[in-house]
Design an enzyme around this catalytic site. Structure first.
Site, PDB file in Angstrom:
ATOM      1  N   HIS A 454     -16.250  21.230  -8.402  1.00 15.46           N
ATOM      2  CA  HIS A 454     -16.952  21.656  -7.185  1.00 15.46           C
ATOM      3  C   HIS A 454     -17.274  20.483  -6.261  1.00 15.46           C
ATOM      4  O   HIS A 454     -17.714  20.690  -5.111  1.00 15.46           O
ATOM      5  CB  HIS A 454     -18.252  22.382  -7.557  1.00 15.46           C
ATOM      6  CG  HIS A 454     -18.490  23.615  -6.749  1.00 15.46           C
ATOM      7  ND1 HIS A 454     -18.319  23.644  -5.378  1.00 15.46           N
ATOM      8  CD2 HIS A 454     -18.882  24.862  -7.102  1.00 15.46           C
ATOM      9  CE1 HIS A 454     -18.615  24.857  -4.920  1.00 15.46           C
ATOM     10  NE2 HIS A 454     -18.949  25.624  -5.957  1.00 15.46           N
ATOM     11  N   ASP A 458     -15.307  23.424  -1.776  1.00 15.84           N
ATOM     12  CA  ASP A 458     -16.223  24.553  -1.919  1.00 15.84           C
ATOM     13  C   ASP A 458     -15.457  25.766  -2.435  1.00 15.84           C
ATOM     14  O   ASP A 458     -14.228  25.753  -2.575  1.00 15.84           O
ATOM     15  CB  ASP A 458     -16.882  24.869  -0.581  1.00 15.84           C
ATOM     16  CG  ASP A 458     -17.762  23.724  -0.090  1.00 15.84           C
ATOM     17  OD1 ASP A 458     -18.377  23.060  -0.950  1.00 15.84           O
ATOM     18  OD2 ASP A 458     -17.820  23.486   1.136  1.00 15.84           O
TER      19      ASP A 458
END
Length: 483
Positions: A454, A458
């Protein structure tokens, strides 16, 4: 006079700090040539034959087959004969024997060549002792490897008289030669994997009768010995001493087993633990109708030319998706606090072998078509199962494709192969009910799982990647846009 040189386990690269001795290729008393392989070791990356940079007579070995040795620790010692003085006749009996046996190279390349051989242009270090100084197969002197042979009793005694020491004593009791009175030493086994199986299950190979040619121990022989050992242990556990009640553990007929985390298994454990510690991963998944993909592959293989595997088609879809979403072909430099986006896709794919799960890497996968990907993946898979992959073929990946559907499971949450940033998982393709044009039909359905770091992107980017992959699976014509 012979000089004893110590050869230590070299640095095999890729930050490896230790290796396991799988098989000795020489015994105490053998004559070896410069750069002749003397031992086969298994690192966390691959099986490697290690050549010795000295030529001469093996006087000692250190470490039994199955034991681990750290980089820099002694592997063996070699008695190297010094070149005789110009015009001499080879010195005393010990020096003459060593020089004659090891002078395999031309122009004095072999250690301890005959009279004047050491000064005839051969490679040498201070003191006239020769050796390539190289430790990897394919590097070093170009001298042809001499066939190893035993010294005559008189020659071996000559080395002992010179102070080199008894070969049997110099071995330190670590590994005796074949046929020794103690019955120690390597046993004829069909493969290192079978030897490892016996070691891990507590089977003494010297008590196993081999059913292969000339008593060669086969996998079936070891499996039978394991079963017999288990039955013996179970019967012992079922008979409590003194007529008392059996202990709870013994009542089950099983014993606690400890399996060392080393070699490939240890390397995988370290990498997965590091991935969980350092990478904030997230997973998304989607079901896709793979009916048309299977039909497209069948049509490709019906045409003339090489066949294409389903994994190769999925790999081609991955490279196309990474071209659209290059953020995912990346790694994170935590020290510099930077995301490093990589120009080439080195595609790793999971392969299950007898040595455990390995991830061979297809270099520059973005430049290959489906046929080329299929051929390269087949080559790497075959090498992986034979334990013949080089460290370079197991490292440097930038993205991993994991087809766990071969195990008959639908879905998974893959752990990212550190330091990569993402992994695509593919489940089994199964018949399931599916809505097609508003009507229920039975279709070939697959679940696609996508785990990503992450930090590099996104959820929108990860979702876009996975959706593009699913679209290519459901409608292979979508892939034509990227060709």
């Amino acid at each position: 006079m012979a000089v004893v040189r110590e050869f230590t386990l070299p640095d095999l690269g890729e930050g490896l700090t230790e290796a396991e001795i799988v098989r000795w290729l020489v015994e105490v008393g053998d004559v070896v040539a410069v750069d002749q392989p003397v031992v086969e070791v298994e690192t966390a990356k691959a099986m490697v034959e290690v050549p010795c940079p000295y030529g001469g007579v093996v006087t000692a070995r250190f470490g039994e087959e199955g034991s681990e040795r750290p980089v820099g620790s002694p592997l063996l010692t070699v008695a190297v004969g010094e070149p005789a003085e110009r015009g001499g006749h080879g010195g005393d009996s010990g020096g003459a024997s060593a020089g004659t046996g090891a002078g395999a190279g031309t122009g004095g390349t072999g250690a301890g060549a005959g009279a004047g051989g050491g000064s005839a242009g051969g490679k040498g270090d201070a003191g006239g002792v020769e050796g390539s100084g190289n430790v990897l197969v394919g590097y070093g002197t170009a001298a042809p490897a001499a066939r190893r042979r035993r010294l005559r009793p008189s020659a071996r005694q000559g080395l002992v008289n010179e102070g080199v020491g008894s070969p049997a004593a110099a071995d330190g009791g670590s590994v005796a030669g074949r046929g020794s009175a103690a019955g120690a030493g390597p046993v004829a086994v069909i493969s290192p994997l079978v030897r490892r199986m016996a070691r891990e299950r507590g089977v003494d190979l010297r008590e196993v009768a081999g059913s292969g040619p000339e008593g060669l121990i086969l996998r079936a022989d070891v499996e039978a010995a394991i079963r017999e050992l288990g039955e013996r242990r179970a019967s012992l556990s079922a008979e409590p001493a003194g007529g008392g009640s059996a202990a709870p553990a013994a009542a089950t007929g099983r014993e606690m087993e400890r399996v060392p985390l080393r070699g490939v298994r240890g390397a995988v454990a370290d990498k997965l633990a590091r991935s969980r510690r350092e990478i904030p991963d997230a997973t998304c998944w989607v079901d896709a109708d793979a009916t048309e993909l299977l039909a497209a592959r069948a049509a490709m293989n019906a045409a003339e030319g090489p066949k294409v595997s389903l994994l190769a088609v999925l790999a081609r879809i991955c490279t196309a998706a990474l071209a659209r979403y290059p953020e995912l072909n990346a790694m994170v430099d935590a020290d510099a606090r930077e995301i490093v986006r990589l120009p080439a896709v080195h595609l790793g794919f999971a392969a299950q072998t007898d040595r455990g799960l390995v991830v061979p890497v297809v270099r520059d996968a973005q430049a290959r078509d489906a046929v080329s990907l299929s051929e390269e993946m087949a080559r790497l898979t075959e090498a992986a199962r034979a334990g013949a992959l080089s460290p370079a073929e197991l490292t440097g990946g930038t993205f991993t494709l994991n087809n766990y559907g071969v195990f008959g499971v639908d879905g998974s949450t893959p752990i990212i192969n550190h330091p990569e940033a993402a992994m695509l998982g593919v489940g089994r393709i199964a018949d399931k009910p599916w809505a097609v044009d508003g009507e229920l039909a039975v279709r070939k359905v697959v679940q696609l799982s996508f785990t990503f770091d992450h930090r590099v992107c996104d959820g929108g980017t990860a979702g876009g990647f996975l959706r593009y992959v699913a679209d290519c699976v459901e409608r292979p014509a979508v892939l034509l846009r990227s060709l």
